[in-house]
Write a protein that holds these residues in place. Structure first.
Motif, short mmCIF file in Angstrom:
data_model
loop_
_atom_site.label_atom_id
_atom_site.label_comp_id
_atom_site.label_asym_id
_atom_site.label_seq_id
_atom_site.Cartn_x
_atom_site.Cartn_y
_atom_site.Cartn_z
N ALA A 23 0.83 -1.21 0.00
CA ALA A 23 0.00 0.00 0.00
C ALA A 23 0.87 1.26 0.00
CB ALA A 23 -0.92 -0.01 1.22
N LEU A 24 1.96 1.24 0.77
CA LEU A 24 2.86 2.39 0.77
C LEU A 24 3.51 2.59 -0.59
CD1 LEU A 24 4.56 1.87 4.25
CD2 LEU A 24 3.19 3.85 3.58
N ALA A 25 3.89 1.49 -1.22
CA ALA A 25 4.51 1.57 -2.54
C ALA A 25 3.56 2.19 -3.56
CB ALA A 25 4.96 0.18 -2.99
N GLU A 26 2.27 1.83 -3.49
CA GLU A 26 1.29 2.38 -4.42
C GLU A 26 1.09 3.87 -4.19
OE1 GLU A 26 -2.21 0.07 -3.89
OE2 GLU A 26 -1.44 -1.67 -5.00
N GLU A 27 1.03 4.28 -2.91
CA GLU A 27 0.83 5.69 -2.60
C GLU A 27 2.03 6.53 -3.03
OE1 GLU A 27 -1.54 7.49 -1.41
OE2 GLU A 27 -3.04 6.00 -0.88
N LEU A 28 3.22 5.99 -2.82
CA LEU A 28 4.45 6.75 -3.11
C LEU A 28 4.95 6.55 -4.53
CD1 LEU A 28 6.29 6.01 0.27
CD2 LEU A 28 5.10 8.12 -0.38
N GLU A 29 4.30 5.63 -5.27
CA GLU A 29 4.65 5.34 -6.66
C GLU A 29 6.09 4.85 -6.78
OE1 GLU A 29 3.74 8.80 -8.94
OE2 GLU A 29 1.58 8.59 -8.70
N VAL A 30 6.46 3.92 -5.90
CA VAL A 30 7.78 3.30 -5.93
C VAL A 30 7.59 1.80 -5.74
CG1 VAL A 30 8.98 5.34 -5.04
CG2 VAL A 30 8.12 3.62 -3.44
N SER A 31 8.69 1.04 -5.76
CA SER A 31 8.62 -0.40 -5.54
C SER A 31 8.58 -0.71 -4.05
CB SER A 31 9.83 -1.08 -6.18
OG SER A 31 11.02 -0.70 -5.50
N THR A 32 8.12 -1.93 -3.73
CA THR A 32 8.11 -2.34 -2.31
C THR A 32 9.53 -2.41 -1.77
OG1 THR A 32 8.03 -4.66 -3.03
CG2 THR A 32 5.93 -3.59 -2.53
N ARG A 33 10.49 -2.77 -2.61
CA ARG A 33 11.88 -2.82 -2.16
C ARG A 33 12.35 -1.43 -1.74
NH1 ARG A 33 16.20 -5.91 -5.83
NH2 ARG A 33 14.80 -7.59 -5.15
N THR A 34 11.94 -0.40 -2.49
CA THR A 34 12.30 0.97 -2.12
C THR A 34 11.66 1.35 -0.79
OG1 THR A 34 12.56 1.65 -4.43
CG2 THR A 34 12.15 3.39 -2.82
N VAL A 35 10.41 0.92 -0.57
CA VAL A 35 9.73 1.20 0.69
C VAL A 35 10.51 0.59 1.86
CG1 VAL A 35 7.68 0.71 2.07
CG2 VAL A 35 7.43 1.51 -0.29
N LEU A 36 10.94 -0.66 1.70
CA LEU A 36 11.69 -1.33 2.76
C LEU A 36 12.99 -0.58 3.07
CD1 LEU A 36 11.14 -5.07 1.73
CD2 LEU A 36 9.96 -3.78 3.52
#
Length: 338
Positions: A23-36
């Protein structure tokens, strides 16, 4: 860019509570790896973000943590939230920046006001994507890279090189002095000068742009509203414009006026219909506008427009006048088995 993203991530967790990496990746328009990676960076910087395992897990902040954003009262925040719901920022390529700013606006409010402002903002819808008849309002689309170059040149006061495509000519490069940007009904325009002459460029027709190092030749201050009015007046009074006298039903007046370049005169007839003298950009524009209104409007003059509309209507009537329709032209689910 990463610093802005980290702030946005914190604000999302502040306002939404627990959120998954997806969900964070979708909001921030990045990959889940970037979120981590961002979560690890926040933890290393002392921001109390932690992970909860399990099916309904995700990332969250320790209770009581908040960022230090102050200075807005509820009415000011509400005004910004309402302004932020308009699509002008999308037209100018500022959509992601607007989303980040709105998160900061909401977070700036004290806890006692935050829910109230957000709730009130949900009761207001400004410039929806469709009108009351579900007709989609198509906004201009400008590539992010092009919008970024244009914005930089406008803000820094540098000359701008653009590859521009007009309606009737192939695209070619030109160098302009940018003055400012205007959005009108989801269309964006660049106001500029070229060789000292005023020029107006539609953003969606700029295929490429390059900010130059050379300073733009422009005044330090500009009244964009006045400049736009002056250019609008010149546009309405020049070119291949045509003037049309139309009788139209009252309930279709706004539709006619909304498509015209200018309304030159208006009066009511005895039967309640309106007689409007309107200017259109050219002959094709006038024909299109009157055709959209069907039998709810009648072009009284010029005669060539009446003739054109009559011929178009006759051709359409002839297309549907045939009594026999072959089975090949009828969809399979409309053909009887008998």
């Amino acid at each position: 860019m990463r610093a802005d993203r980290l702030v946005s991530l914190v604000l999302l967790l502040r306002q939404q509570g627990r959120m998954s990496a997806t969900a964070l990746a979708e909001e921030l328009e990045v990959s889940t790896r970037t979120v981590l990676r961002d979560v690890e960076a926040l933890s290393a910087a002392g921001v109390p973000v932690y992970a909860e395992r399990g099916r309904h897990g995700g990332f969250a902040l320790l209770p009581g943590f908040r960022t230090e954003l102050t200075g807005l009262n509820p009415d000011e925040a509400l005004a910004l939230l309402v302004a932020g719901s308009r699509r002008g920022a999308q037209t100018l390529g500022l959509g992601s920046a607007l989303a980040s700013a709105m998160l900061k606006v909401v977070d700036a409010l004290p806890d006692s006001y935050r829910d109230t402002a957000a709730g009130v903002a949900q009761r207001l819808l400004i410039d929806p994507e469709t009108d009351l008849l579900s007709r989609r309002l198509v906004a201009d689309e400008i590539p992010d890279a092009v919008a970024a170059e244009i914005l930089r040149a406008v803000f820094t006061g540098h000359k701008l090189r653009i590859r521009y495509a007009t309606a009737d000519q192939p695209p070619h490069w030109r160098t302009v002095d940018p003055v400012g940007l205007v959005t009108v009904r989801d269309r964006g325009y660049l106001l500029a000068t070229r060789s000292g002459e005023d020029r107006t460029y539609r953003l969606s027709r700029i295929q490429a742009a390059e900010e130059l190092a050379e300073p733009a030749d422009r005044p330090d201050r500009v009244d964009l509203d006045r400049a736009w009015q002056e250019r609008s007046t010149r546009f309405r009074s020049g070119g291949d414009q045509v003037t049309v006298l139309v009788r139209v039903d009252k309930d279709r007046r706004e539709e006619l006026v909304g498509t015209a370049v200018a309304v030159l005169g208006e009066q009511s007839d005895a039967d309640g219909r309106l007689r409007i003298e309107a200017a259109f950009q050219d002959a094709r524009h006038a024909e299109w506008a009157l055709w959209q209104l069907g039998t709810r409007a009648e072009a009284l003059s010029p005669q060539w427009l009446r003739t054109t509309l009559a011929e178009r209507a006759a051709a359409l009537a002839g297309r549907y006048a045939s009594e026999a329709v072959s089975e090949e032209s009828v969809p399979a689910d409309r053909v009887s088995d008998g």
